[in-house]
Design a protein around this motif. Structure first.
Motif, PDB file in Angstrom:
ATOM      1  N   MET A  93       0.963  -1.188  -0.751  1.00 35.66           N
ATOM      2  CA  MET A  93       0.093  -0.222  -0.124  1.00 35.66           C
ATOM      3  C   MET A  93       1.215   1.289  -0.465  1.00 35.66           C
ATOM      4  SD  MET A  93      -2.956  -0.947   2.127  1.00 35.66           S
ATOM      5  CE  MET A  93      -3.768   0.933   2.487  1.00 35.66           C
ATOM      6  N   PHE A  94       2.004   1.026   0.398  1.00 38.56           N
ATOM      7  CA  PHE A  94       2.638   2.212   0.715  1.00 38.56           C
ATOM      8  C   PHE A  94       3.953   2.163  -0.647  1.00 38.56           C
ATOM      9  CE2 PHE A  94       0.613   2.331   4.629  1.00 38.56           C
ATOM     10  CZ  PHE A  94      -0.427   3.679   4.629  1.00 38.56           C
ATOM     11  N   GLU A  95       3.536   1.796  -1.818  1.00 37.15           N
ATOM     12  CA  GLU A  95       5.281   1.835  -2.004  1.00 37.15           C
ATOM     13  C   GLU A  95       4.676   2.830  -3.182  1.00 37.15           C
ATOM     14  OE1 GLU A  95       4.708  -1.995  -4.041  1.00 37.15           O
ATOM     15  OE2 GLU A  95       5.528  -2.812  -2.771  1.00 37.15           O
ATOM     16  N   LYS A  96       5.985   2.892  -3.351  1.00 40.16           N
ATOM     17  CA  LYS A  96       6.126   4.492  -3.856  1.00 40.16           C
ATOM     18  C   LYS A  96       4.865   4.820  -4.921  1.00 40.16           C
ATOM     19  CE  LYS A  96       9.692   7.269  -6.680  1.00 40.16           C
ATOM     20  NZ  LYS A  96      10.153   7.697  -7.957  1.00 40.16           N
ATOM     21  N   THR A  97       4.717   3.772  -5.896  1.00 39.76           N
ATOM     22  CA  THR A  97       3.524   3.690  -7.243  1.00 39.76           C
ATOM     23  C   THR A  97       2.111   3.840  -6.331  1.00 39.76           C
ATOM     24  OG1 THR A  97       3.468   1.749  -6.679  1.00 39.76           O
ATOM     25  CG2 THR A  97       5.197   2.558  -9.218  1.00 39.76           C
ATOM     26  N   SER A 142      -3.467  -0.141  -9.687  1.00 42.73           N
ATOM     27  CA  SER A 142      -2.006  -0.082  -9.732  1.00 42.73           C
ATOM     28  C   SER A 142      -1.996  -1.885  -9.778  1.00 42.73           C
ATOM     29  CB  SER A 142      -1.290   0.765  -8.262  1.00 42.73           C
ATOM     30  OG  SER A 142      -1.701   0.271  -7.149  1.00 42.73           O
ATOM     31  N   TYR A 143      -2.203  -2.323  -9.182  1.00 45.08           N
ATOM     32  CA  TYR A 143      -1.715  -3.800  -9.426  1.00 45.08           C
ATOM     33  C   TYR A 143      -2.064  -4.563 -10.728  1.00 45.08           C
ATOM     34  CZ  TYR A 143      -1.865  -3.663  -3.850  1.00 45.08           C
ATOM     35  OH  TYR A 143      -1.352  -3.175  -2.864  1.00 45.08           O
ATOM     36  N   ILE A 144      -2.623  -4.281 -11.838  1.00 43.00           N
ATOM     37  CA  ILE A 144      -2.826  -4.310 -13.059  1.00 43.00           C
ATOM     38  C   ILE A 144      -1.289  -3.695 -13.857  1.00 43.00           C
ATOM     39  CG2 ILE A 144      -4.028  -4.276 -15.163  1.00 43.00           C
ATOM     40  CD1 ILE A 144      -6.506  -4.251 -13.005  1.00 43.00           C
ATOM     41  N   PRO A 145      -0.412  -4.631 -14.376  1.00 38.76           N
ATOM     42  CA  PRO A 145       0.195  -4.381 -15.178  1.00 38.76           C
ATOM     43  C   PRO A 145      -0.100  -3.478 -16.474  1.00 38.76           C
ATOM     44  CG  PRO A 145       0.563  -6.627 -14.517  1.00 38.76           C
ATOM     45  CD  PRO A 145      -0.509  -6.169 -14.301  1.00 38.76           C
ATOM     46  N   PHE A 146       0.384  -1.962 -16.302  1.00 41.84           N
ATOM     47  CA  PHE A 146       0.101  -1.182 -17.281  1.00 41.84           C
ATOM     48  C   PHE A 146      -1.058  -0.723 -17.432  1.00 41.84           C
ATOM     49  CE2 PHE A 146       3.718  -3.942 -19.246  1.00 41.84           C
ATOM     50  CZ  PHE A 146       4.410  -2.791 -18.495  1.00 41.84           C
ATOM     51  N   ALA A 150      -2.688   3.057 -19.707  1.00 37.54           N
ATOM     52  CA  ALA A 150      -4.022   2.642 -20.148  1.00 37.54           C
ATOM     53  C   ALA A 150      -5.204   3.205 -20.170  1.00 37.54           C
ATOM     54  CB  ALA A 150      -4.591   1.062 -20.078  1.00 37.54           C
ATOM     55  N   VAL A 151      -4.920   3.361 -18.644  1.00 36.36           N
ATOM     56  CA  VAL A 151      -6.748   4.748 -17.606  1.00 36.36           C
ATOM     57  C   VAL A 151      -6.008   5.371 -18.909  1.00 36.36           C
ATOM     58  CG1 VAL A 151      -7.494   5.766 -16.229  1.00 36.36           C
ATOM     59  CG2 VAL A 151      -7.301   3.235 -16.484  1.00 36.36           C
ATOM     60  N   MET A 152      -5.007   6.410 -18.286  1.00 33.49           N
ATOM     61  CA  MET A 152      -3.864   8.151 -18.368  1.00 33.49           C
ATOM     62  C   MET A 152      -4.698   8.017 -19.670  1.00 33.49           C
ATOM     63  SD  MET A 152      -3.922   9.541 -16.026  1.00 33.49           S
ATOM     64  CE  MET A 152      -3.118  10.999 -16.499  1.00 33.49           C
ATOM     65  N   LYS A 153      -4.022   7.197 -20.671  1.00 33.69           N
ATOM     66  CA  LYS A 153      -3.873   7.025 -22.668  1.00 33.69           C
ATOM     67  C   LYS A 153      -5.284   6.893 -23.259  1.00 33.69           C
ATOM     68  CE  LYS A 153      -2.295   5.383 -27.130  1.00 33.69           C
ATOM     69  NZ  LYS A 153      -1.401   4.475 -27.339  1.00 33.69           N
TER      70      LYS A 153
END
Length: 160
Positions: A93-97, A142-146, A150-153
Motif C-alpha cells: 500500500m505504501f510503495e512509491k507507485t 495499480s496492481y494490474i500491469p500497465f 492505459a487509463v491515462m492514455k
C-alpha cells in the motif's frame, strides 16, 4: 495455477529468505480458506456500499450512507489481506507507485465521516465519497500491469 498460489501466499519471494520472513508475511490459513475469506470480505464490502446507497433516501440517510459506504471500502481493502497477508498488504500500500492513492483514499475515508458527523455538511460528504471511489479505483488498478498507463492514455484521448 500453482504459480498464482505461490505469488499470493508470498512463497515465491520468500523461498530464499527463510522461515522468519514467511511467518511475518504469509498467513497460516490455507489457500482455499484465504480465497473464501477474500470473497466473503469483498462481497460484504460491496453489499455495504450498495446498502449505504439504498439508505441514502431515508431521513437520516446521509449518515447511514457515509458509514456504510466507508465500511464497504474498508472491507474491500481488508479483503486483500487474506490473499497476501496483512504485512505484505501494508508494505504494498505504501510503495512509491501507490503512496498518493493510499493517502488520498485513507484521508477521504476519515474526512467522509468527519463531514457527516462533526461538520454536518452533506455535500462535502458526497464529494469525499466520490473521492474515495476514485482513489480506491486508482489504487486497485495499480496492481494490474500497465493499467494506469492505459487509463491515462484513454483519458487523454477522450479529452483531446
Amino acid at each position: 495455477m500453482d504459480k498464482l498460489r505461490r505469488v499470493l501466499s508470498g512463497q515465491e519471494e520468500n523461498e530464499e529468505l527463510g522461515l522468519t520472513s514467511q511467518v511475518l508475511d504469509a498467513s497460516t490459513l490455507s489457500y482455499s480458506t484465504r480465497v473464501k475469506w477474500f470473497v466473503i470480505c469483498f462481497a460484504g464490502g460491496i453489499l455495504c456500499s450498495i446498502l449505504g446507497s439504498a439508505l441514502l433516501f431515508l431521513p437520516n440517510g446521509m449518515k447511514l450512507f457515509a458509514v456504510f459506504y466507508t465500511l464497504g471500502n474498508i472491507a474491500a481493502l481488508a479483503s486483500t489481506c487474506f490473499l497476501m497477508g496483512p504485512l505484505k498488504q501494508l508494505k504494498r500500500m505504501f510503495e512509491k507507485t501507490r503512496l498518493i492513492a493510499t493517502i488520498v483514499m485513507l484521508l477521504c475515508l476519515v474526512l467522509t465521516l468527519c463531514a457527516v458527523f462533526w461538520w454536518h455538511k452533506k455535500g462535502l460528504a458526497i464529494i469525499f465519497c466520490i473521492l474515495q471511489f476514485l482513489a480506491m479505483t486508482w489504487y486497485s488498478i495499480s496492481y494490474i500491469p500497465f493499467a494506469r498507463d492505459a487509463v491515462m492514455k484513454c483519458f487523454t484521448t477522450c479529452v483531446t
